[in-house]
Design a protein around this motif. Sequence first.
Motif, PDB file in Angstrom:
ATOM      1  N   ASP A  30       0.835  -1.209   0.000  1.00  0.00           N
ATOM      2  CA  ASP A  30       0.000   0.000   0.000  1.00  0.00           C
ATOM      3  C   ASP A  30       0.868   1.257   0.000  1.00  0.00           C
ATOM      4  O   ASP A  30       0.553   2.240  -0.694  1.00  0.00           O
ATOM      5  N   PHE A  51       2.187   1.735  -3.482  1.00  0.00           N
ATOM      6  CA  PHE A  51       1.111   2.194  -4.365  1.00  0.00           C
ATOM      7  C   PHE A  51       0.822   3.679  -4.130  1.00  0.00           C
ATOM      8  O   PHE A  51       0.606   4.440  -5.081  1.00  0.00           O
ATOM      9  N   SER A  52       0.858   4.091  -2.866  1.00  0.00           N
ATOM     10  CA  SER A  52       0.584   5.493  -2.538  1.00  0.00           C
ATOM     11  C   SER A  52       1.650   6.424  -3.109  1.00  0.00           C
ATOM     12  O   SER A  52       1.379   7.612  -3.345  1.00  0.00           O
ATOM     13  N   ARG A 103       3.797   3.888  -7.460  1.00  0.00           N
ATOM     14  CA  ARG A 103       4.399   2.714  -8.083  1.00  0.00           C
ATOM     15  C   ARG A 103       3.617   1.469  -7.701  1.00  0.00           C
ATOM     16  O   ARG A 103       2.673   1.526  -6.917  1.00  0.00           O
ATOM     17  N   GLU A 104       4.019   0.334  -8.265  1.00  0.00           N
ATOM     18  CA  GLU A 104       3.361  -0.927  -7.950  1.00  0.00           C
ATOM     19  C   GLU A 104       4.411  -1.996  -7.676  1.00  0.00           C
ATOM     20  O   GLU A 104       5.498  -1.984  -8.257  1.00  0.00           O
ATOM     21  N   ARG A 152       4.422  -6.402  -6.414  1.00  0.00           N
ATOM     22  CA  ARG A 152       3.765  -7.614  -5.915  1.00  0.00           C
ATOM     23  C   ARG A 152       4.795  -8.418  -5.126  1.00  0.00           C
ATOM     24  O   ARG A 152       5.958  -8.506  -5.532  1.00  0.00           O
TER      25      ARG A 152
END
Length: 373
Positions: A141, A144-145, A148-149, A151
């Motif tokens: 999270d 993402f904030s 960027r992403e 996994r």
Amino acid sequence: MNTSQSEHLLPGGAISIEALPKISLHDHLDGGLRPQTVIELADAIGIDVPTTDAAALGTWFADQANSGSLVEYLKTFDVTTSVMQTVEGLERVAREFVQDLAADGVIYGEVRWAPEQHLARGLSLDQVVEAVQQGIEAGIDDVFSSGREIRVGQLVTAMRHADRGLEIAELAVRHRDRGVVGFDIAGAELGFPAGNHRAAFDYLAKEYFPVTVHAGEADGIDSIRGALFDGRALRLGHGVRLAEDVTIEREDDDNSYVTLGPVARWVRDRQITLELSPSSNLQTGAIAAWGDELIDHPFDLLYQLGFRVTVNTDNRLMSNTTISKELGLLSDAFGYDVDDFEQFQQNAVAAAFLPLEEREELAEDIADAYAEV
């Protein structure tokens, strides 16, 4: 977020390696703590650490790990695991771990760790896995904030010198839909063959659950053979001593002529992935048969022969490294360029413990990004 990482540049100095998307397959949670976090968590639970200066503690870890012995290298983990015995400690370490991966340009990572080593303050196996997962999700999270992403999946690990392999395998499968993507065995390799955990590997095979096994680091071909045929390993954790099964018949100015032994041929022909960690392999003496500098590492030999090699950190704290740093070191030693870097990432994508569709998406993301370089 850890901002202490220095930038590493591609040959020619124009492009940041950190900016390139990367895949991390072999990275230990208890080997990736920030020194300041170790100090703060230790203070909170009343544990002494070698020094309360973060820079000095980072140096202490690197110096202690640079022993030439896997057994001595592993002793540094007594400090890190001691501060990872509470929900708060596990969540924080896992959260920062993800943040630091993303800061290095990692878009998919697998974090391996041994739940059985985190029960000293009364937590259960399921509770520690849940705490790490909560930290991972919080880290995702955060990333993402920031726009960027990333996994991240857990690799639940059993300690090979203990007798809890089946129990830990069952734990991993129990959490397969809650963040756990695979199983590993780690710890002292010599004298503790994969076959000791045959019941666990039989169970995992019946459950169609993917396995990577530490092998070919502190022991040789027999250990690798055990990982493959007792462990049914899809990947070899390190696997660097597979080069012992490669005979160089002769060399000239342009070529080497080699013969592959049966284990090496099986690994190459089946494209079983090697999770190589160059700096760590130097520190633990895994490449002592070939030399004591990075140029002596059989990484390039294995790469040129068509083995599915990947680049990993093993333990970022102990080796004072990142994947970007490892790629830069390999480039300096062997002259690799951005095309080689992309191949290493595509090799890792192909080996990731993800469904095919997700691997295909990652492969496209990698290809698109490197095409713009």
